[in-house]
Write a protein that holds these residues in place. Structure first.
Motif: not given
Length: 300
Positions: A62-64, A88-93, A196-198, A212-213
Motif C-alpha cells: 500500500v505504501a509503495d 505514505r499510509i493512511r488509516p481509513v477505518a 488502510i490506503a495509499n 475508498i471512503e
C-alpha cells in the motif's frame, strides 16, 4: 462488458483473515470469489481489482502504491512503520465495534512455565524470538531493557527454552501457549484489522478517495451490524411505556401509528444475545406480532 476508466486496487489479506474478510465484504454488499489457483480474486464490482497479499506485507505494498488500499492488522502496520516511512499510509477505518472486533488479537511476551522470569526486566541480556521483530524491539526500548530479538519463521512456541529464553507471539485465547507450557508475563500490543490506503490515492485522486471512503462506510456499517438484530412488534398505546421501558436501542426505538389508532408499531435494534430473554418479557407486557430479523449493515 468494457473495463471502467478507473479501478481501485484492493489488497485482501491471505491466510487466517481471508475467510473472515470475504464474509465481511459479503455483509457489506460485495461478493468476492477466491480461486485456489489465483492470487487475483474476482469481485462483483467492476471498479475494484482484488489481490491476495499476506497481511504481513500489506502495508508495504500500500505504501509503495502497488495497492491503493488493503486490509491488514494494526500490528503489521506498526511493524512496517518502525523501519519505513509510514506517512505514505493512511488509516481509513478501524474495523472494531465496542469489545467485538474483526481480527482482534494480542501479541504477548511469554516464557516457559518453570522459568525464573516474571517481568520484562528479568530478560535483560536474553534472547526473544518473534515474527514481530521491530515492534518487539520498540517495546523493549520503552521498557529500558536490552534484549536480543531474533526473527522466527514459525513454530515460535517450541523455541523456549532451548532456542530462545522468551517469545513474543500472537494469541486470541492463549490456548496454544498453555498447550506448549508457556505463561504470559506481559502484553506487548493489541491489534485489530484496519482498512488502510495509499496517501497519494487519497490526496491526489478524487475518484479513488471517494471509492475508498464509500468502501470504508460500508465495511464499518457491516461491522456495526455484527451480533445485532432488528425487532418489530405491535403494542396498544396503553402498554407502550411498559414496552419502551424494556427496549434498549441504538438511539431510540421508532414508533409508528397503525390504522387502528389504539395500536402502534415499534421498530428497534438490539444485541442478538439479549433476544431470548427480552421477547418473553415484551410479550408479558402486551407486545404482539413480534418479528426478529437479521441486519447486514448499520450506518451511523
Amino acid at each position: 462488458m468494457s473495463r471502467p476508466a478507473a479501478t481501485l486496487k484492493l489488497g485482501i489479506p491471505k491466510g487466517s483473515l481471508q475467510d473472515a474478510t470475504v464474509q465481511l465484504f459479503a455483509r457489506a454488499g460485495f461478493n468476492i470469489y477466491v480461486s485456489t489457483r489465483s492470487y487475483y480474486p474476482a469481485i462483483d464490482d467492476p471498479e475494484i481489482e482484488c489481490m491476495l497479499i499476506r497481511a504481513q506485507e500489506m502495508a508495504r505494498y500500500v505504501a509503495d502504491g502497488v495497492l491503493d488500499a488493503g486490509l491488514t492488522g494494526q500490528d503489521w502496520i506498526a511493524e512496517y512503520g518502525s523501519a519505513h516511512d509510514g506517512s505514505r499510509i493512511r488509516p481509513v477505518a478501524d474495523l472494531v465495534y465496542a469489545k467485538q472486533s474483526f481480527g482482534r488479537v494480542r501479541w504477548v511476551l511469554a516464557v516457559p512455565e518453570d522459568s525464573p522470569f516474571s517481568t520484562p526486566g528479568d530478560l535483560a541480556g536474553r534472547t526473544v524470538a518473534t515474527e514481530l521483530v521491530r515492534a518487539t524491539e520498540a517495546y523493549f526500548r520503552r521498557q529500558g531493557v536490552d534484549v536480543q530479538v531474533e526473527f522466527s519463521w514459525g513454530a515460535t512456541e517450541v523455541k523456549p527454552p532451548v532456542l530462545a529464553d522468551a517469545i513474543v507471539e500472537v494469541t486470541e485465547t492463549g490456548s496454544s501457549l498453555r498447550a506448549n507450557r508457556l505463561r504470559v508475563i506481559d502484553t506487548v500490543m493489541e491489534s485489530n484489522t484496519q482498512l488502510i490506503a495509499n496517501a497519494a490515492a487519497l490526496d491526489d485522486d478524487a475518484w479513488k478517495r471517494t471509492k475508498i471512503e464509500n468502501l470504508s462506510l460500508l465495511l464499518r456499517a457491516a461491522i456495526e451490524a455484527q451480533s445485532r438484530v432488528g425487532l418489530m412488534l405491535n403494542v396498544r398505546r396503553t402498554d407502550l411505556d411498559a414496552v419502551l421501558g424494556l427496549l434498549p436501542a441504538l438511539q431510540r426505538p421508532t414508533v409508528s401509528p397503525l390504522s387502528d389508532d389504539r395500536w402502534v408499531a415499534v421498530n428497534t435494534i438490539i444485541e442478538e444475545r439479549t433476544v431470548r430473554e427480552l421477547i418473553p418479557r415484551l410479550k408479558a407486557v402486551g407486545a404482539e406480532g413480534l418479528v426478529e430479523f437479521p441486519l447486514n449493515k448499520i450506518v451511523l
